[in-house]
Enzyme design. Structure first.
Site, mmCIF file in Angstrom:
data_model
loop_
_atom_site.group_PDB
_atom_site.id
_atom_site.type_symbol
_atom_site.label_atom_id
_atom_site.label_comp_id
_atom_site.label_asym_id
_atom_site.label_seq_id
_atom_site.Cartn_x
_atom_site.Cartn_y
_atom_site.Cartn_z
ATOM 1 N N ARG A 225 0.859 -35.470 11.993
ATOM 2 C CA ARG A 225 1.905 -36.128 12.822
ATOM 3 C C ARG A 225 0.802 -36.521 14.063
ATOM 4 N NH1 ARG A 225 4.658 -31.658 11.116
ATOM 5 N NH2 ARG A 225 6.436 -32.146 9.993
ATOM 6 N N LYS B 54 5.517 -28.864 14.655
ATOM 7 C CA LYS B 54 6.872 -29.022 14.672
ATOM 8 C C LYS B 54 7.589 -27.834 13.918
ATOM 9 C CE LYS B 54 10.372 -32.778 13.521
ATOM 10 N NZ LYS B 54 10.560 -33.909 12.944
ATOM 11 N N HIS C 126 2.466 -42.905 13.061
ATOM 12 C CA HIS C 126 3.195 -41.892 12.305
ATOM 13 C C HIS C 126 3.343 -42.517 10.978
ATOM 14 C CE1 HIS C 126 6.344 -39.028 10.843
ATOM 15 N NE2 HIS C 126 6.148 -38.516 12.162
ATOM 16 N N ARG D 279 1.557 -41.202 7.619
ATOM 17 C CA ARG D 279 2.111 -40.152 6.971
ATOM 18 C C ARG D 279 2.794 -40.569 5.892
ATOM 19 N NH1 ARG D 279 2.361 -35.391 8.690
ATOM 20 N NH2 ARG D 279 4.618 -34.809 8.207
ATOM 21 N N HIS E 234 6.059 -30.537 5.896
ATOM 22 C CA HIS E 234 7.425 -30.616 6.000
ATOM 23 C C HIS E 234 8.242 -29.111 5.881
ATOM 24 C CE1 HIS E 234 7.706 -35.046 5.043
ATOM 25 N NE2 HIS E 234 7.341 -34.881 6.249
ATOM 26 N N TYR F 216 6.218 -18.837 -0.593
ATOM 27 C CA TYR F 216 5.538 -19.120 -1.744
ATOM 28 C C TYR F 216 4.502 -20.106 -1.743
ATOM 29 C CZ TYR F 216 3.989 -19.983 -6.514
ATOM 30 O OH TYR F 216 2.981 -20.205 -7.593
#
Length: 414
Positions: A242, A269, A332, A335, A358, A368
């Protein structure tokens, strides 16, 4: 035994401070010089603290007791009376103790360890510029839905529909905090559902066509501005972090020998530490930059002060200077570029999402994923860097071999 005005007046100063206890933590401190200070001792978070309640006789016994009782009410509601006083002073002496501004300041102070710095900065701007001038001095318990709606309509009238929705969300968080701390009984923003113009969802502009990506990379290589900014532009597509994470990168977070950049949870974030494998191409950019900024804290320091990171508009300004307008490419957008191309190249969505940091809604799956995929992510980041090198020289690389494509989560677990 509780104090009386008579007992206070009869007690004379001595060569040592005297404590005249009134009970429940309140006492009068009589100093050798004759000054008399009301003090309230309490414990919060396992720590002993003391709060000044004024001087005697300016603050009488009854007033001191009322101040003590108010402090105890705050403690019962989970609010530190000392921090409450600081917030009150920060918001302005003229504001009432239970005004919206004072309680919002308290709420902001509690978010310091939870929100990313950039998010906290935006929240403070929202209150300081959009809310406090019109509603800050109002007692929070007296604010009703029409009053909040008038404030939000003022923002909407400028065409800032998304900002209006975000302001409503932030105000709602403060109202709910006030309810939890017994200073309000309801959240007026809850009655405003559907009252605002829906905000249009706009996707951040990004270059995703391979040929256009190549043009962008060549433009970055030829960027004639600041060397630090050019390095940030060169690293951005290789790590696709980011923009806030990139500009605030610190040399202490980067291990070039291990080819890994670890971003602390406080900057993320999703509030979790994030690791970015560095390809040799990314390491080369950092090694080229280190002689210039490596003796400081930030990888990409501000041109005005090495003690601060590059400003949040620097990368976008550089893109505009190179001819990429806001509808074509943004900081941005690197990404989205990586996500789009890597998915089309057949890399496993779980691996891509993990590298993009994310949030995973399923907590078991998230645990996991945090522990897995690092080897695959390293291979993906290297393949991505090589792919970009091909685009840079106007050669669109072939689709990766089948062994690297369409890897599912089940395949990765084997």
């Amino acid at each position: 035994m509780p104090l009386t005005d008579t007992s206070i007046r009869k007690t004379k100063a001595s060569d040592k401070p005297l404590k005249l206890s009134d009970g429940a933590g309140l006492y009068l401190l009589l100093n050798p010089n004759g000054s008399r200070w009301w003090r309230f001792d309490y414990r919060n978070g396992g720590k002993r603290k003391t709060l000044s309640m004024g001087t005697y006789p300016d603050t009488g016994l009854a007033d001191a007791r009322e101040k003590r009782n108010e402090a105890r009410r705050l403690l019962a509601a989970g609010v530190d009376p000392g921090e409450h006083r600081k917030a009150t002073k920060a918001a302005g002496a003229e504001r009432a103790a239970n005004s919206f501004a004072v309680i919002a300041e308290e709420w902001l102070a509690k978010q310091a360890g939870r929100m990313a710095p950039a998010t906290l900065e935006k929240a403070r701007w929202t209150f300081d510029d959009l809310v406090f001038p019109w509603m800050g001095d109002r007692p929070i318990a007296d604010i009703d839905p029409p009053e909040v709606l008038r404030l939000l309509r003022r923002i909407e009238d400028r065409g800032a529909h998304e900002t209006a929705h975000r302001t409503k969300q932030r105000c709602g968080q403060v109202f709910r905090y006030a309810i939890a701390t017994h200073r309000a009984s309801r959240d007026p923003t809850a009655d405003l559902r559907g009252a605002l113009t829906p905000a249009k969802t706009t996707h951040r502009a990004a270059v995703t066509d391979p040929l256009k990506v190549g043009e962008l990379l060549r433009a970055i290589d030829g960027y004639a501005g600041s060397f630090v900014v050019r390095c940030a532009l060169k690293l951005a597509p290789l790590v696709f972090a980011r923009p806030g994470e990139l500009r605030q990168a610190e040399w202490s977070e980067v291990d070039m020998e291990a080819a890994l950049w670890r971003i602390p949870a406080g900057k993320m974030k999703v509030r979790e530490e994030h690791a970015i494998p560095l390809s040799p191409q990314a390491v080369a950019v950092l090694r080229e930059l280190k002689p210039l900024t490596g003796n400081g804290r930030f990888v990409f320091p501000s041109e005005r002060s090495r003690q601060r990171p590059m400003s949040d508009g620097t990368v976008n300004a550089a893109l505009r200077r190179m001819g990429f307008d806001k509808d074509t490419m943004t900081g941005h957008g690197f990404r989205a570029m990586a996500s789009t191309r890597l998915n089309e190249m057949g890399w496993a969505p779980d691996v891509i999402e993990r590298q993009l940091a994310h949030a995973e809604r399923n907590k078991v799956r998230a645990a996991y994923n945090r522990a897995q995929y690092m080897d695959e992510r390293k291979r993906m980041m290297q393949a991505w860097a090589d792919y970009l090198d091909g685009l840079r020289v106007a050669v669109i690389p072939a689709v990766p071999a089948a062994s690297n494509r369409l890897l599912t989560a089940d395949t990765l677990r084997r």
